[in-house]
Design a protein around this motif. Sequence first.
Motif, short mmCIF file in Angstrom:
data_model
loop_
_atom_site.label_atom_id
_atom_site.label_comp_id
_atom_site.label_asym_id
_atom_site.label_seq_id
_atom_site.Cartn_x
_atom_site.Cartn_y
_atom_site.Cartn_z
N ARG A 202 0.83 -1.21 0.00
CA ARG A 202 0.00 0.00 0.00
C ARG A 202 0.86 1.26 0.00
O ARG A 202 0.46 2.29 -0.54
N SER A 203 2.05 1.19 0.60
CA SER A 203 2.95 2.34 0.56
C SER A 203 3.52 2.54 -0.84
O SER A 203 3.61 3.68 -1.33
N LEU A 204 3.87 1.45 -1.50
CA LEU A 204 4.35 1.54 -2.88
C LEU A 204 3.27 2.13 -3.79
O LEU A 204 3.55 3.01 -4.61
N VAL A 205 2.04 1.66 -3.62
CA VAL A 205 0.93 2.19 -4.43
C VAL A 205 0.73 3.67 -4.16
O VAL A 205 0.56 4.47 -5.08
N GLY A 206 0.77 4.06 -2.88
CA GLY A 206 0.60 5.46 -2.54
C GLY A 206 1.63 6.35 -3.21
O GLY A 206 1.31 7.45 -3.71
N ALA A 207 2.89 5.89 -3.24
CA ALA A 207 3.94 6.67 -3.88
C ALA A 207 3.74 6.74 -5.39
O ALA A 207 3.90 7.80 -6.01
N MET A 208 3.39 5.60 -6.00
CA MET A 208 3.22 5.58 -7.46
C MET A 208 2.03 6.43 -7.90
O MET A 208 2.06 7.04 -8.98
N LEU A 209 0.98 6.49 -7.11
CA LEU A 209 -0.18 7.29 -7.49
C LEU A 209 0.16 8.77 -7.58
O LEU A 209 -0.37 9.49 -8.44
N THR A 210 1.04 9.24 -6.72
CA THR A 210 1.42 10.65 -6.78
C THR A 210 2.27 10.94 -8.03
O THR A 210 2.31 12.09 -8.49
N ALA A 211 2.94 9.90 -8.55
CA ALA A 211 3.64 10.06 -9.82
C ALA A 211 2.67 9.95 -10.99
O ALA A 211 2.78 10.68 -11.98
N GLY A 212 1.70 9.04 -10.85
CA GLY A 212 0.75 8.84 -11.93
C GLY A 212 -0.18 10.01 -12.17
O GLY A 212 -0.68 10.20 -13.29
N ASP A 213 -0.43 10.82 -11.14
CA ASP A 213 -1.30 11.99 -11.34
C ASP A 213 -0.50 13.27 -11.56
O ASP A 213 -1.07 14.36 -11.62
N GLY A 214 0.84 13.15 -11.66
CA GLY A 214 1.67 14.28 -12.04
C GLY A 214 2.19 15.14 -10.92
O GLY A 214 2.92 16.11 -11.15
#
Length: 267
Positions: A202-214
């Motif tokens: 869930r931490s990895l997903v949280g970090a990737m989402l902030t990259a995915g939305d720019g």
Amino acid sequence: MRLRLDVSYDGAEFSGWAAQPARRTVAGVLTEALERLVGAGVPLGLTVAGRTDAGVHATGQVCHIDLPDEDWARLDGTLLRRLAALMPPDARVRTVTPVPDTFDARFSATFRRYEYRVADTPWGPEPLRRHDTLGWLRPLDLALLNEAAAGLVGEHDYAAYCKRKEHATTVRAITRLDWRRDPDGICVATVQADAFCQSMVRSLVGAMLTAGDGRRPPHWPATLLTLRERSSEVTVAPAHGLTLVAVGYPGADEYAARAEATRRLRA
């Protein structure tokens, strides 16, 4: 007789897998059902492949029990049906398989695979999928998500993404991490590793989402792998979007060797 149980559950109303006093857990309801069949106090040695957190779901969880021979002789052929009658509707034992006593649901496993579902539509997740899909208010770019994911694959110290436990390593080997967009528009992350630390996925997903939305550059999640303590910049994604979908095992003749190697590695 050692039995492998393949289990699925909706984690919304469970306080995780592990039995806890005065809390409803998956292990708790499974143990209660088994004790109604074999009697309370019979040591079953319930062992699970991965202790999922509160709110996390599973379609591919695996555990094992050691059933006394006399009980197996009585229940062989009917155990699955009997468990279906005793288990609550949000937890199911899908298969019961006799296995060698060298099989260990936890230590014989070669990988755990999770999926995380995210809806970035303006209206959020479909109501029927609200329990297993996160609603994300910002549009997600699949290319940016996969670029961020690529930098996290491999064997690394994931201390920045883990809730550290005393005397436990945070080194893990991620063999797969990628995103896809399904025909219904849902973004799905698939992550596979030999094992995971608590809250790591869930931490990895949280970090990737902030990259995915720019909001962060796609290389940012990988830069945190240099840290040796949990990063306060990482937001842990909510539990309900996460599902354990598969646990892998070697051939039966390799169960013992795999379990021994895993125990050495975790030590």
